[in-house]
Design a protein around this motif. Sequence first.
Motif, PDB file in Angstrom:
ATOM      1  N   ASP A 184      28.330  43.105  38.066  1.00  0.00           N
ATOM      2  CA  ASP A 184      28.494  43.277  36.617  1.00  0.00           C
ATOM      3  C   ASP A 184      28.516  44.749  36.232  1.00  0.00           C
ATOM      4  O   ASP A 184      29.306  45.176  35.383  1.00  0.00           O
ATOM      5  CB  ASP A 184      27.351  42.562  35.881  1.00  0.00           C
ATOM      6  N   VAL A 185      27.615  45.540  36.839  1.00  0.00           N
ATOM      7  CA  VAL A 185      27.582  46.970  36.528  1.00  0.00           C
ATOM      8  C   VAL A 185      28.891  47.635  36.949  1.00  0.00           C
ATOM      9  O   VAL A 185      29.472  48.431  36.194  1.00  0.00           O
ATOM     10  CB  VAL A 185      26.380  47.638  37.225  1.00  0.00           C
ATOM     11  N   ALA A 186      29.363  47.299  38.144  1.00  0.00           N
ATOM     12  CA  ALA A 186      30.614  47.887  38.611  1.00  0.00           C
ATOM     13  C   ALA A 186      31.781  47.462  37.729  1.00  0.00           C
ATOM     14  O   ALA A 186      32.676  48.257  37.431  1.00  0.00           O
ATOM     15  CB  ALA A 186      30.870  47.475  40.061  1.00  0.00           C
ATOM     16  N   TRP A 187      31.763  46.223  37.250  1.00  0.00           N
ATOM     17  CA  TRP A 187      32.833  45.735  36.380  1.00  0.00           C
ATOM     18  C   TRP A 187      32.836  46.456  35.043  1.00  0.00           C
ATOM     19  O   TRP A 187      33.886  46.725  34.470  1.00  0.00           O
ATOM     20  CB  TRP A 187      32.680  44.236  36.186  1.00  0.00           C
ATOM     21  N   ARG A 188      31.620  46.759  34.527  1.00  0.00           N
ATOM     22  CA  ARG A 188      31.543  47.469  33.253  1.00  0.00           C
ATOM     23  C   ARG A 188      31.965  48.928  33.403  1.00  0.00           C
ATOM     24  O   ARG A 188      32.458  49.535  32.456  1.00  0.00           O
ATOM     25  CB  ARG A 188      30.134  47.377  32.676  1.00  0.00           C
ATOM     26  N   VAL A 189      31.737  49.512  34.574  1.00  0.00           N
ATOM     27  CA  VAL A 189      32.172  50.896  34.795  1.00  0.00           C
ATOM     28  C   VAL A 189      33.698  50.967  34.780  1.00  0.00           C
ATOM     29  O   VAL A 189      34.299  51.738  34.038  1.00  0.00           O
ATOM     30  CB  VAL A 189      31.621  51.432  36.125  1.00  0.00           C
ATOM     31  N   TYR A 190      34.346  50.137  35.574  1.00  0.00           N
ATOM     32  CA  TYR A 190      35.798  50.031  35.547  1.00  0.00           C
ATOM     33  C   TYR A 190      36.193  48.784  36.318  1.00  0.00           C
ATOM     34  O   TYR A 190      35.884  48.659  37.509  1.00  0.00           O
ATOM     35  CB  TYR A 190      36.482  51.245  36.174  1.00  0.00           C
ATOM     36  N   PRO A 191      36.876  47.841  35.680  1.00  0.00           N
ATOM     37  CA  PRO A 191      37.252  46.600  36.354  1.00  0.00           C
ATOM     38  C   PRO A 191      38.434  46.829  37.297  1.00  0.00           C
ATOM     39  O   PRO A 191      39.512  47.227  36.866  1.00  0.00           O
ATOM     40  CB  PRO A 191      37.631  45.670  35.187  1.00  0.00           C
ATOM     41  N   THR A 192      38.229  46.577  38.560  1.00  0.00           N
ATOM     42  CA  THR A 192      39.314  46.766  39.520  1.00  0.00           C
ATOM     43  C   THR A 192      40.460  45.801  39.257  1.00  0.00           C
ATOM     44  O   THR A 192      41.619  46.099  39.571  1.00  0.00           O
ATOM     45  CB  THR A 192      38.793  46.572  40.947  1.00  0.00           C
ATOM     46  N   GLY A 193      40.147  44.643  38.663  1.00  0.00           N
ATOM     47  CA  GLY A 193      41.200  43.685  38.369  1.00  0.00           C
ATOM     48  C   GLY A 193      42.199  44.178  37.342  1.00  0.00           C
ATOM     49  O   GLY A 193      43.314  43.665  37.252  1.00  0.00           O
ATOM     50  N   LEU A 194      41.808  45.190  36.567  1.00  0.00           N
ATOM     51  CA  LEU A 194      42.722  45.734  35.572  1.00  0.00           C
ATOM     52  C   LEU A 194      43.920  46.397  36.235  1.00  0.00           C
ATOM     53  O   LEU A 194      45.040  46.348  35.708  1.00  0.00           O
ATOM     54  CB  LEU A 194      41.972  46.739  34.692  1.00  0.00           C
ATOM     55  N   ASP A 195      43.712  47.027  37.376  1.00  0.00           N
ATOM     56  CA  ASP A 195      44.820  47.659  38.098  1.00  0.00           C
ATOM     57  C   ASP A 195      45.635  46.645  38.884  1.00  0.00           C
ATOM     58  O   ASP A 195      46.867  46.702  38.905  1.00  0.00           O
ATOM     59  CB  ASP A 195      44.284  48.729  39.050  1.00  0.00           C
ATOM     60  N   SER A 196      44.954  45.705  39.525  1.00  0.00           N
ATOM     61  CA  SER A 196      45.658  44.780  40.407  1.00  0.00           C
ATOM     62  C   SER A 196      46.269  43.599  39.656  1.00  0.00           C
ATOM     63  O   SER A 196      47.374  43.163  39.984  1.00  0.00           O
ATOM     64  CB  SER A 196      44.692  44.262  41.486  1.00  0.00           C
ATOM     65  N   LEU A 197      45.561  43.072  38.654  1.00  0.00           N
ATOM     66  CA  LEU A 197      46.018  41.868  37.963  1.00  0.00           C
ATOM     67  C   LEU A 197      46.707  42.149  36.642  1.00  0.00           C
ATOM     68  O   LEU A 197      47.555  41.379  36.198  1.00  0.00           O
ATOM     69  CB  LEU A 197      44.829  40.924  37.730  1.00  0.00           C
ATOM     70  N   GLY A 198      46.328  43.233  35.961  1.00  0.00           N
ATOM     71  CA  GLY A 198      46.896  43.521  34.661  1.00  0.00           C
ATOM     72  C   GLY A 198      45.942  43.174  33.538  1.00  0.00           C
ATOM     73  O   GLY A 198      44.900  42.535  33.722  1.00  0.00           O
ATOM     74  N   LEU A 199      46.324  43.608  32.326  1.00  0.00           N
ATOM     75  CA  LEU A 199      45.437  43.465  31.175  1.00  0.00           C
ATOM     76  C   LEU A 199      45.218  42.003  30.792  1.00  0.00           C
ATOM     77  O   LEU A 199      44.104  41.591  30.472  1.00  0.00           O
ATOM     78  CB  LEU A 199      46.026  44.235  29.993  1.00  0.00           C
ATOM     79  N   ARG A 200      46.269  41.187  30.819  1.00  0.00           N
ATOM     80  CA  ARG A 200      46.125  39.790  30.401  1.00  0.00           C
ATOM     81  C   ARG A 200      45.101  39.053  31.263  1.00  0.00           C
ATOM     82  O   ARG A 200      44.206  38.365  30.753  1.00  0.00           O
ATOM     83  CB  ARG A 200      47.476  39.090  30.471  1.00  0.00           C
ATOM     84  N   ASP A 201      45.203  39.189  32.585  1.00  0.00           N
ATOM     85  CA  ASP A 201      44.272  38.489  33.477  1.00  0.00           C
ATOM     86  C   ASP A 201      42.866  39.076  33.390  1.00  0.00           C
ATOM     87  O   ASP A 201      41.876  38.338  33.491  1.00  0.00           O
ATOM     88  CB  ASP A 201      44.777  38.558  34.916  1.00  0.00           C
ATOM     89  N   ALA A 202      42.768  40.397  33.193  1.00  0.00           N
ATOM     90  CA  ALA A 202      41.447  41.005  33.050  1.00  0.00           C
ATOM     91  C   ALA A 202      40.748  40.483  31.794  1.00  0.00           C
ATOM     92  O   ALA A 202      39.540  40.204  31.800  1.00  0.00           O
ATOM     93  CB  ALA A 202      41.564  42.525  33.004  1.00  0.00           C
ATOM     94  N   LEU A 203      41.502  40.325  30.704  1.00  0.00           N
ATOM     95  CA  LEU A 203      40.919  39.776  29.477  1.00  0.00           C
ATOM     96  C   LEU A 203      40.579  38.303  29.642  1.00  0.00           C
ATOM     97  O   LEU A 203      39.611  37.815  29.042  1.00  0.00           O
ATOM     98  CB  LEU A 203      41.880  39.970  28.313  1.00  0.00           C
ATOM     99  N   ALA A 204      41.361  37.580  30.431  1.00  0.00           N
ATOM    100  CA  ALA A 204      41.019  36.181  30.718  1.00  0.00           C
ATOM    101  C   ALA A 204      39.686  36.097  31.454  1.00  0.00           C
ATOM    102  O   ALA A 204      38.866  35.197  31.197  1.00  0.00           O
ATOM    103  CB  ALA A 204      42.135  35.523  31.526  1.00  0.00           C
TER     104      ALA A 204
END
Length: 374
Positions: free
Chosen positions: A243-263
């Motif tokens: 959770d801490v690492a996700w709040r720092v910067y979600p790696t899924g934002l680069d690999s999956l994109g904004l739509r999937d990261a928001l999902a």
Amino acid sequence: MSVVIRACRALAGHVLGVPAALAELAFLILAGPFLLVPRARPGVLAGAVRLVDAEVVRLRLFGGVEVSGYDGRRALRYLARRWPIGVLGGLVLTLLVFGAGLGVQLAWQWGRGRPFDDMEPTAFLVLYILVGGLVLLFLEIMGFIGLVALERRVARLALGPSPTELLEHRITELAETRAGIVAAVDQERRRIERDLHDGVQQRLVALAMLIGRARRGRSPELLGELLRQAHDEAQEALGDLRDVAWRVYPTGLDSLGLRDALATVAERAGVPVTVRYGLGERPATQVETAVYFVVCEAVTNAAKHAGARAVTVEILKEGAVIIVRTRDDGCGGADPAGGGLSGLARRVAALDGRFRVDSPTGGPTTITAELPCG
């Protein structure tokens, strides 16, 4: 329909501007000699400011022009530049009314089967007048549009901030934004340290104690129970660290994109979250990151502090601006100066965006961010 409404508002403002131009011309003629008298000059400048104040109200209501910060000298210069535009607009409106009246009278006479000025309504004459009338109407409309644009430009140049003032404002804004970014980074570091200290570190301490007890234990039953507890603590520590690492910067934002990261944010929120994603293509990386953190912080606040039962997230693009709007049905009362929201405001300001929080007591809370993406 909105185009028609804007055109009617501009026409109404232009009609009101004609008598205003005549009043401004009369003021300049009467007040001109008094400018040469030092004692009378402040009164003349004050009168010019009052006239321009009325003009600003008209421009704001009918022209959508926002100006402020002018003094007497700038007001006087604006009046000297503006009255010819108003008089010319009056001539354009007079020609428009005259032409429309003539056309109605001509159609009325011919419709009753009577000649107009000894002119019989032959097919060639009707076609000739119709085409000529349409051409003149087109020229009238284009002249009107040009006068409206010219009036707005004169108002912005004469009453708006000068290039030097704009540059000074921009420098001040950049300095404040830079300081805000530094403060936001420090605040985020403190939050990460607090999450690590209160969450991950405490669980690792508990894990170490359980492992130590297991090493000293003699009973197989006790050993099995301690190992089970240690395994659970390790899983919880991994979850907290994730959770801490996700709040720092979600790696899924680069690999999956904004739509999937928001999902993913919606799935982990703890409350029902509806995401309405209206972007056709991925925005720039810095804009995408800002959008993600705005939504993430808004959803987290709604779930933890507002007692919300549902959250709606809307992301759309209007022109060169991406609009992010979150709305929850919680208790409201969110403080824009609070740590999380103020950090978001600084992050959005760093991208020349705008950030607004509307959270009356009792709710609902609406958080809006506008991010340029051109």
